[in-house]
Design an enzyme around this catalytic site. Structure first.
Site, PDB file in Angstrom:
ATOM      1  N   ASP A  14       0.808  -1.226   0.000  1.00  0.00           N
ATOM      2  CA  ASP A  14       0.000   0.000   0.000  1.00  0.00           C
ATOM      3  C   ASP A  14       0.838   1.272   0.000  1.00  0.00           C
ATOM      4  O   ASP A  14       0.438   2.300   0.549  1.00  0.00           O
ATOM      5  CB  ASP A  14      -0.963   0.013   1.210  1.00  0.00           C
ATOM      6  CG  ASP A  14      -1.859  -1.203   1.219  1.00  0.00           C
ATOM      7  OD1 ASP A  14      -2.213  -1.683   0.126  1.00  0.00           O
ATOM      8  OD2 ASP A  14      -2.204  -1.686   2.317  1.00  0.00           O
ATOM      9  N   LYS A  17       1.770   2.112  -5.188  1.00  0.00           N
ATOM     10  CA  LYS A  17       2.283   1.564  -6.444  1.00  0.00           C
ATOM     11  C   LYS A  17       1.338   1.861  -7.607  1.00  0.00           C
ATOM     12  O   LYS A  17       1.775   2.204  -8.704  1.00  0.00           O
ATOM     13  CB  LYS A  17       2.484   0.046  -6.308  1.00  0.00           C
ATOM     14  CG  LYS A  17       3.490  -0.327  -5.230  1.00  0.00           C
ATOM     15  CD  LYS A  17       3.570  -1.820  -5.012  1.00  0.00           C
ATOM     16  CE  LYS A  17       2.347  -2.404  -4.357  1.00  0.00           C
ATOM     17  NZ  LYS A  17       2.131  -2.027  -2.956  1.00  0.00           N
ATOM     18  N   GLY A  41      -4.548  -4.269  -3.836  1.00  0.00           N
ATOM     19  CA  GLY A  41      -5.552  -3.250  -4.150  1.00  0.00           C
ATOM     20  C   GLY A  41      -4.786  -1.996  -4.511  1.00  0.00           C
ATOM     21  O   GLY A  41      -4.166  -1.391  -3.645  1.00  0.00           O
ATOM     22  N   HIS A  42      -4.747  -1.648  -5.785  1.00  0.00           N
ATOM     23  CA  HIS A  42      -3.952  -0.511  -6.255  1.00  0.00           C
ATOM     24  C   HIS A  42      -4.874   0.634  -6.672  1.00  0.00           C
ATOM     25  O   HIS A  42      -5.625   0.500  -7.643  1.00  0.00           O
ATOM     26  CB  HIS A  42      -3.053  -0.940  -7.418  1.00  0.00           C
ATOM     27  CG  HIS A  42      -2.010  -1.954  -7.006  1.00  0.00           C
ATOM     28  ND1 HIS A  42      -1.083  -2.465  -7.872  1.00  0.00           N
ATOM     29  CD2 HIS A  42      -1.748  -2.526  -5.802  1.00  0.00           C
ATOM     30  CE1 HIS A  42      -0.293  -3.317  -7.211  1.00  0.00           C
ATOM     31  NE2 HIS A  42      -0.698  -3.370  -5.961  1.00  0.00           N
ATOM     32  N   GLN A 223       2.071  -5.984  -3.236  1.00  0.00           N
ATOM     33  CA  GLN A 223       2.533  -6.131  -1.847  1.00  0.00           C
ATOM     34  C   GLN A 223       3.801  -5.290  -1.631  1.00  0.00           C
ATOM     35  O   GLN A 223       4.008  -4.326  -2.333  1.00  0.00           O
ATOM     36  CB  GLN A 223       2.784  -7.610  -1.491  1.00  0.00           C
ATOM     37  CG  GLN A 223       1.533  -8.474  -1.422  1.00  0.00           C
ATOM     38  CD  GLN A 223       0.945  -8.840  -2.764  1.00  0.00           C
ATOM     39  OE1 GLN A 223       1.604  -9.364  -3.635  1.00  0.00           O
ATOM     40  NE2 GLN A 223      -0.321  -8.548  -2.961  1.00  0.00           N
TER      41      GLN A 223
HETATM   42  P1  GDP Z   1      -0.796   0.357  -3.557  1.00  0.00           P
HETATM   43  O1  GDP Z   1      -1.384  -0.922  -3.094  1.00  0.00           O
HETATM   44  O2  GDP Z   1       0.682   0.425  -3.331  1.00  0.00           O
HETATM   45  O3  GDP Z   1      -1.155   0.718  -4.968  1.00  0.00           O
HETATM   46  O4  GDP Z   1      -1.415   1.503  -2.615  1.00  0.00           O
HETATM   47  P2  GDP Z   1      -2.968   1.641  -2.196  1.00  0.00           P
HETATM   48  O5  GDP Z   1      -3.728   2.157  -3.364  1.00  0.00           O
HETATM   49  O6  GDP Z   1      -3.459   0.420  -1.538  1.00  0.00           O
HETATM   50  O7  GDP Z   1      -2.843   2.724  -1.046  1.00  0.00           O
HETATM   51  C1  GDP Z   1      -2.280   3.979  -1.261  1.00  0.00           C
HETATM   52  C2  GDP Z   1      -3.335   5.059  -0.911  1.00  0.00           C
HETATM   53  O8  GDP Z   1      -2.727   6.324  -0.814  1.00  0.00           O
HETATM   54  C3  GDP Z   1      -4.412   5.192  -1.961  1.00  0.00           C
HETATM   55  O9  GDP Z   1      -5.620   5.551  -1.355  1.00  0.00           O
HETATM   56  C4  GDP Z   1      -3.872   6.334  -2.824  1.00  0.00           C
HETATM   57  O10 GDP Z   1      -4.894   7.014  -3.497  1.00  0.00           O
HETATM   58  C5  GDP Z   1      -3.242   7.209  -1.789  1.00  0.00           C
HETATM   59  N1  GDP Z   1      -2.087   8.011  -2.232  1.00  0.00           N
HETATM   60  C6  GDP Z   1      -1.124   7.679  -3.124  1.00  0.00           C
HETATM   61  N2  GDP Z   1      -0.162   8.615  -3.160  1.00  0.00           N
HETATM   62  C7  GDP Z   1      -0.513   9.570  -2.266  1.00  0.00           C
HETATM   63  C8  GDP Z   1       0.103  10.773  -1.811  1.00  0.00           C
HETATM   64  O11 GDP Z   1       1.203  11.165  -2.226  1.00  0.00           O
HETATM   65  N3  GDP Z   1      -0.570  11.467  -0.846  1.00  0.00           N
HETATM   66  C9  GDP Z   1      -1.765  11.066  -0.332  1.00  0.00           C
HETATM   67  N4  GDP Z   1      -2.327  11.803   0.616  1.00  0.00           N
HETATM   68  N5  GDP Z   1      -2.355   9.921  -0.738  1.00  0.00           N
HETATM   69  C10 GDP Z   1      -1.743   9.185  -1.678  1.00  0.00           C
HETATM   70  P1  IMO Z   2      -0.842  -4.169  -2.267  1.00  0.00           P
HETATM   71  O1  IMO Z   2      -0.390  -4.686  -3.601  1.00  0.00           O
HETATM   72  C1  IMO Z   2      -0.932  -4.650   2.053  1.00  0.00           C
HETATM   73  C2  IMO Z   2      -0.793  -8.738   3.603  1.00  0.00           C
HETATM   74  C3  IMO Z   2      -2.048  -9.192   4.311  1.00  0.00           C
HETATM   75  C4  IMO Z   2      -1.458 -10.173   5.300  1.00  0.00           C
HETATM   76  C5  IMO Z   2      -0.344 -10.834   4.483  1.00  0.00           C
HETATM   77  C6  IMO Z   2      -0.732 -12.146   3.835  1.00  0.00           C
HETATM   78  O2  IMO Z   2      -2.156  -3.490  -2.316  1.00  0.00           O
HETATM   79  O3  IMO Z   2       0.219  -3.366  -1.622  1.00  0.00           O
HETATM   80  P2  IMO Z   2      -2.307 -12.840   1.818  1.00  0.00           P
HETATM   81  O4  IMO Z   2      -3.695 -12.442   1.455  1.00  0.00           O
HETATM   82  O5  IMO Z   2      -1.301 -12.525   0.784  1.00  0.00           O
HETATM   83  O6  IMO Z   2      -2.232 -14.258   2.278  1.00  0.00           O
HETATM   84  O7  IMO Z   2      -1.938 -11.967   3.116  1.00  0.00           O
HETATM   85  O8  IMO Z   2       0.017  -9.900   3.494  1.00  0.00           O
HETATM   86  N1  IMO Z   2      -1.019  -8.230   2.234  1.00  0.00           N
HETATM   87  C7  IMO Z   2      -1.024  -6.928   1.918  1.00  0.00           C
HETATM   88  N2  IMO Z   2      -0.912  -5.837   2.693  1.00  0.00           N
HETATM   89  N3  IMO Z   2      -1.037  -4.519   0.724  1.00  0.00           N
HETATM   90  C8  IMO Z   2      -1.119  -5.597  -0.078  1.00  0.00           C
HETATM   91  O9  IMO Z   2      -1.104  -5.515  -1.429  1.00  0.00           O
HETATM   92  C9  IMO Z   2      -1.155  -6.888   0.525  1.00  0.00           C
HETATM   93  N4  IMO Z   2      -1.262  -8.145   0.046  1.00  0.00           N
HETATM   94  C10 IMO Z   2      -1.150  -8.946   1.103  1.00  0.00           C
HETATM   95  O10 IMO Z   2      -2.690  -8.115   4.951  1.00  0.00           O
HETATM   96  O11 IMO Z   2      -0.883  -9.501   6.370  1.00  0.00           O
HETATM   97 MG    MG Z   3      -2.907  -1.623  -1.811  1.00  0.00          MG
END
Ligand code: GDP
Ligand code: IMO
Ligand code: MG
Length: 421
Positions: A14, A17, A41-42, A223
């Site tokens: 998270d 990416k 979840g991106h 991840q």
């Molecule tokens: P990912 O799994 O690495 O793609 O990240 P996620 O989408 O799960 O979580 C990142 C969260 O931070 C999302 O809600 C993005 O919209 C938000 N986000 C990304 N870059 C920034 C930033 O520079 N500032 C803020 N405030 N939010 C951001």
């Molecule tokens: P993105 O791509 C954050 C964590 C789960 C758990 C562990 C194992 O959005 O960054 P799994 O379902 O793979 O068996 O879970 O890894 N986990 C993540 N945490 N972002 C993710 O993906 C994750 N994918 C798995 O919360 O601790």
């Molecule tokens: Mg994510």
């Protein structure tokens, strides 16, 4: 001959990416996911719209990009179909921009049930899995009993599905897990028919031929490094290789073809699920990071654990993947902070160390360096010149400690809120 560049999360996932791949995708004809599955979840924000992608690469919104779901991914046909339909409804011609590798392994409905049953059996030591069937699917892949996307085109697919399902049912019974499979199975087979209509390809030929023909590829990690099956905080990890070398395996590309390795990190840390988190905060500051950073799982909605930036873990991740360019995210979340802390060392059993301990249960006390907050909103800055001096000092410190330049500063979730240096 073009190269494979890689985008990786350097923390516990998270990091942002999705946002960065969407931004960089403008410069790459091909974007490819190489591991993980719908546990990811991106999030992507542009033109006032927000999308959350699970298995589809984050280049899908770019007109000229071809997106590949690579061999190393585990694909849940049901989630995949839902995702495709949602993007299509937003006007994106998904089937024209998306390819699926025949060698990607399939997540069966019983893999999800097994994930739930195995987590339940772990009791207090549960991993905090997203319960999408990731662990059981990779287990079957490695033990050579999995089903792959290409198998759906074979005549005896249903027979092979039944054999694997029956093996899973025996395991579920052994775990004393009650379940109802009928409805899930129907949706799964409907989704298999949907998947059959997508372009299914030999991913490794596609990637290599494109590199030969001067088409650069951007690999999208899922991840984060600290969740890597080998080098993360085992057993509190996911079941795939989330570090740079995972991109080679998951796309069939040789290491010598790797170019840039972009490592993404948040200016603080978050973690979902169980496992070590040395800089975790349980106070009002932790809550502030969660609220202001909207730190709730994009997939599960679970509140994310929050804490200060951890340079010991970050340096480790930079080392594991040979990161060439760093990208810092979400510093804007700390705009109002009087003080910003960064862990520059650990104390384990009273001894200072810069090494991530082997034991996930080790008692780790972070050693912090403090910085004065910048107390100025970053979100509207369009160039480096507009950034507050305290923030620039903080960035300079991080670059020096990590030994890698910070090439991009993200100051908000939107595509436009990105500063290139
Ligand atoms: P990912 O799994 O690495 O793609 O990240 P996620 O989408 O799960 O979580 C990142 C969260 O931070 C999302 O809600 C993005 O919209 C938000 N986000 C990304 N870059 C920034 C930033 O520079 N500032 C803020 N405030 N939010 C951001
Ligand atoms: P993105 O791509 C954050 C964590 C789960 C758990 C562990 C194992 O959005 O960054 P799994 O379902 O793979 O068996 O879970 O890894 N986990 C993540 N945490 N972002 C993710 O993906 C994750 N994918 C798995 O919360 O601790
Ligand atoms: Mg994510």
């Amino acid at each position: 001959m073009k190269q494979l560049d890689i985008v990786l999360g350097l923390q516990w996932g998270d990091e942002g990416k999705g946002k960065i791949v969407d931004v960089l995708a403008d410069n790459y004809p091909i974007i490819a996911r190489f591991q993980g599955g719908p546990n990811a979840g991106h999030s992507i924000h542009f033109e006032g719209k927000k999308f959350v992608l699970r298995s589809i690469p984050s280049g899908i919104f770019r007109q000229n990009a071809v997106n590949l779901i690579g061999n190393g991914v585990v694909l849940d046909p049901v989630t995949f179909k839902e995702e495709c339909e949602a993007i299509k409804a937003a006007g994106v011609p998904v089937e024209k921009r998306l390819l699926v590798s025949k060698k990607a392994n399939l997540i069966l409905p019983t893999h999800r049930l097994l994930d739930a049953a195995q987590e339940a059996a772990k009791g207090k030591s549960k991993i905090g899995s997203t319960l999408k069937g990731i662990g059981p699917t990779y287990t079957d892949k490695i033990s050579r009993s999995g089903l792959r996307v290409g198998d759906i085109l074979t005549e005896n697919f249903k027979e092979r599905y039944d054999a694997l399902k029956n093996k899973h049912i025996a395991e579920l019974k052994h775990l004393d897990f009650t379940f109802d499979l009928a409805e899930n199975e129907k949706a799964w087979f409907d989704a298999i028919e949907y998947l059959k209509k997508m372009p299914l390809v030999d991913g490794e030929y596609f990637t290599n031929e494109n590199l030969d023909n001067d088409n650069a590829i951007l690999a999208e990690g899922a991840q984060g490094s600290m969740l890597d099956i080998d080098y993360g905080s085992y057993p509190f990890v996911t079941s795939s290789s989330t570090i740079g070398s995972g991109a080679c395996i998951g796309l069939g590309i040789a290491p010598r073809r790797v170019g840039k390795v972009y490592g993404i990190f948040k200016a603080y840390c978050t973690r979902v699920g169980s496992g070590p988190f040395p800089t975790e905060l349980f106070d009002a500051t932790g809550e502030e990071l969660r609220t202001k950073g909207y730190e709730f799982g994009a997939v599960t909605g679970r509140p994310r654990r929050t804490g200060w930036l951890d340079l010991v873990a970050l340096k480790y991740a930079v080392m594991l993947s040979g990161v060439t360019n760093l990208i810092i995210m979400k510093a804007d979340v700390m705009d109002s902070f009087d003080t910003v802390k960064v862990a520059t060392g650990y104390k384990v059993n009273g001894k200072e160390t810069k090494v991530v301990p082997f034991d996930p249960y080790a008692k780790v006390e972070p050693v912090y360096t403090e910085f004065p907050g910048w107390k100025d909103p970053l979100c509207d800055a369009k160039s480096e010149a507009e950034l507050p001096v305290q923030f620039k000092n903080y960035i300079a410190f991080l670059e020096k400690e990590l030994g890698v330049p910070i090439s991009i500063i993200s100051v908000g979730p939107d595509r436009e809120q990105t500063i290139f240096r």
